[in-house]
Scaffold this motif. Structure first.
Motif, PDB file in Angstrom:
ATOM      1  N   ASP A  82       0.796  44.046  67.273  1.00 21.94           N
ATOM      2  CA  ASP A  82       1.406  44.434  66.004  1.00 21.94           C
ATOM      3  C   ASP A  82       2.932  44.298  66.040  1.00 21.94           C
ATOM      4  O   ASP A  82       3.669  45.161  65.563  1.00 21.94           O
ATOM      5  CB  ASP A  82       0.995  45.863  65.609  1.00 21.94           C
TER       6      ASP A  82
ATOM      7  N   SER B 197       6.506  43.550  65.164  1.00 18.51           N
ATOM      8  CA  SER B 197       7.241  43.427  63.903  1.00 18.51           C
ATOM      9  C   SER B 197       8.705  43.054  64.137  1.00 18.51           C
ATOM     10  O   SER B 197       9.438  42.825  63.182  1.00 18.51           O
ATOM     11  CB  SER B 197       7.150  44.733  63.105  1.00 18.51           C
ATOM     12  N   PHE B 198       9.129  42.993  65.416  1.00 16.11           N
ATOM     13  CA  PHE B 198      10.502  42.571  65.676  1.00 16.11           C
ATOM     14  C   PHE B 198      10.595  41.055  65.539  1.00 16.11           C
ATOM     15  O   PHE B 198       9.581  40.354  65.599  1.00 16.11           O
ATOM     16  CB  PHE B 198      10.998  43.066  67.050  1.00 16.11           C
TER      17      PHE B 198
ATOM     18  N   LYS C 248       1.130  39.461  66.381  1.00 16.84           N
ATOM     19  CA  LYS C 248       0.812  40.401  65.298  1.00 16.84           C
ATOM     20  C   LYS C 248      -0.537  41.072  65.536  1.00 16.84           C
ATOM     21  O   LYS C 248      -0.661  42.294  65.445  1.00 16.84           O
ATOM     22  CB  LYS C 248       0.825  39.659  63.960  1.00 16.84           C
TER      23      LYS C 248
ATOM     24  N   GLU D  66       7.765  46.603  71.275  1.00 15.18           N
ATOM     25  CA  GLU D  66       7.534  47.026  69.892  1.00 15.18           C
ATOM     26  C   GLU D  66       7.844  48.511  69.732  1.00 15.18           C
ATOM     27  O   GLU D  66       8.436  48.922  68.729  1.00 15.18           O
ATOM     28  CB  GLU D  66       6.094  46.720  69.459  1.00 15.18           C
ATOM     29  N   ALA D  67       7.482  49.322  70.734  1.00 10.87           N
ATOM     30  CA  ALA D  67       7.790  50.762  70.657  1.00 10.87           C
ATOM     31  C   ALA D  67       9.297  50.986  70.595  1.00 10.87           C
ATOM     32  O   ALA D  67       9.779  51.801  69.796  1.00 10.87           O
ATOM     33  CB  ALA D  67       7.178  51.499  71.851  1.00 10.87           C
TER      34      ALA D  67
ATOM     35  N   HIS E  16      11.505  48.880  69.465  1.00 11.89           N
ATOM     36  CA  HIS E  16      11.920  48.393  68.147  1.00 11.89           C
ATOM     37  C   HIS E  16      11.673  49.452  67.072  1.00 11.89           C
ATOM     38  O   HIS E  16      12.541  49.723  66.237  1.00 11.89           O
ATOM     39  CB  HIS E  16      11.164  47.102  67.826  1.00 11.89           C
ATOM     40  N   GLU E  17      10.487  50.034  67.098  1.00 10.83           N
ATOM     41  CA  GLU E  17      10.140  51.028  66.070  1.00 10.83           C
ATOM     42  C   GLU E  17      10.963  52.309  66.212  1.00 10.83           C
ATOM     43  O   GLU E  17      11.430  52.858  65.223  1.00 10.83           O
ATOM     44  CB  GLU E  17       8.646  51.363  66.152  1.00 10.83           C
ATOM     45  N   GLU E  18      11.126  52.778  67.466  1.00 10.59           N
ATOM     46  CA  GLU E  18      11.791  54.060  67.691  1.00 10.59           C
ATOM     47  C   GLU E  18      13.312  53.982  67.613  1.00 10.59           C
ATOM     48  O   GLU E  18      13.964  54.908  67.125  1.00 10.59           O
ATOM     49  CB  GLU E  18      11.374  54.619  69.051  1.00 10.59           C
TER      50      GLU E  18
ATOM     51  N   GLY F 228      15.112  51.082  66.468  1.00 16.52           N
ATOM     52  CA  GLY F 228      15.605  50.189  65.425  1.00 16.52           C
ATOM     53  C   GLY F 228      16.430  50.915  64.366  1.00 16.52           C
ATOM     54  O   GLY F 228      17.511  50.437  63.996  1.00 16.52           O
ATOM     55  N   PRO F 229      15.961  52.076  63.895  1.00 14.69           N
ATOM     56  CA  PRO F 229      16.752  52.793  62.891  1.00 14.69           C
ATOM     57  C   PRO F 229      18.142  53.224  63.388  1.00 14.69           C
ATOM     58  O   PRO F 229      19.036  53.459  62.592  1.00 14.69           O
ATOM     59  CB  PRO F 229      15.884  54.020  62.568  1.00 14.69           C
TER      60      PRO F 229
END
Length: 159
Positions: A87, A89-90, A83, A46-47, A49-51, A53-54
């Motif tokens: 959490d 979200s991917f 979830k 998830e980290a 994905h968040e970092e 992903g953009p």
């Protein structure tokens, strides 16, 4: 030449998703499980994905119950666990098999494109990771013991 974009998979809600929807992204495809010693890797995934992903990374999770029954839940239970606990979200997909005659075609292709140690085709355990470049080709295979943060340099090199 086959690429990841030639495959479809059912998402966790049961909708068919053409993997061509991820065209142009760097992909990290992982077979996952909720009751595995490696399950905390969801946090690292998830980290990433968040970092990243953009910048063009997409993490794709594929639950699998083939290893010691460590993913016994149905789609709703898996989605809720991911979830509520991590959490996530991917994109998560429906539970599949990754080895044997009922293996999902995507995973049959992945193991052919990136054999394991000594050329083995089978996936050995949950949280085996496949890294794909922006052209949909396999760029690397990582063992379940490889933590997501450890493969970040390889991911960034493709971004």
């Amino acid at each position: 030449m086959t690429t990841v974009y030639d495959f479809t998979a059912l998402d966790i809600a049961g909708r068919e998703v053409p993997l061509a929807d991820f065209r142009g992204k760097v992909l990290l495809i992982v077979n996952t499980a909720s009751k595995c010693g490696f399950t905390p890797q969801y946090g690292g995934l998830e980290a990433l994905h968040e970092e990243l992903g953009p910048r063009g990374l997409a993490v794709l999770g594929f639950p699998c119950n083939q290893f010691a029954g460590q993913e016994p839940g149905d789609a709703g239970e898996i989605a809720n666990f991911c979830k509520l606990t991590y959490d996530v979200s991917f994109p998560m997909f429906s539970k599949i098999e990754v080895n044997g005659p009922a293996a999902h075609p995507l995973f049959r292709w992945l193991v052919e494109a990136a054999p394991g140690v000594l050329g083995t085709k089978a996936i050995k355990w949950n949280f085996t990771k496949f890294l794909l470049d922006r052209n949909g080709q396999v760029a690397g295979r990582y063992a379940p013991t490889a933590k997501p943060e450890a493969i970040r340099p390889a991911i960034e090199a493709l971004l």
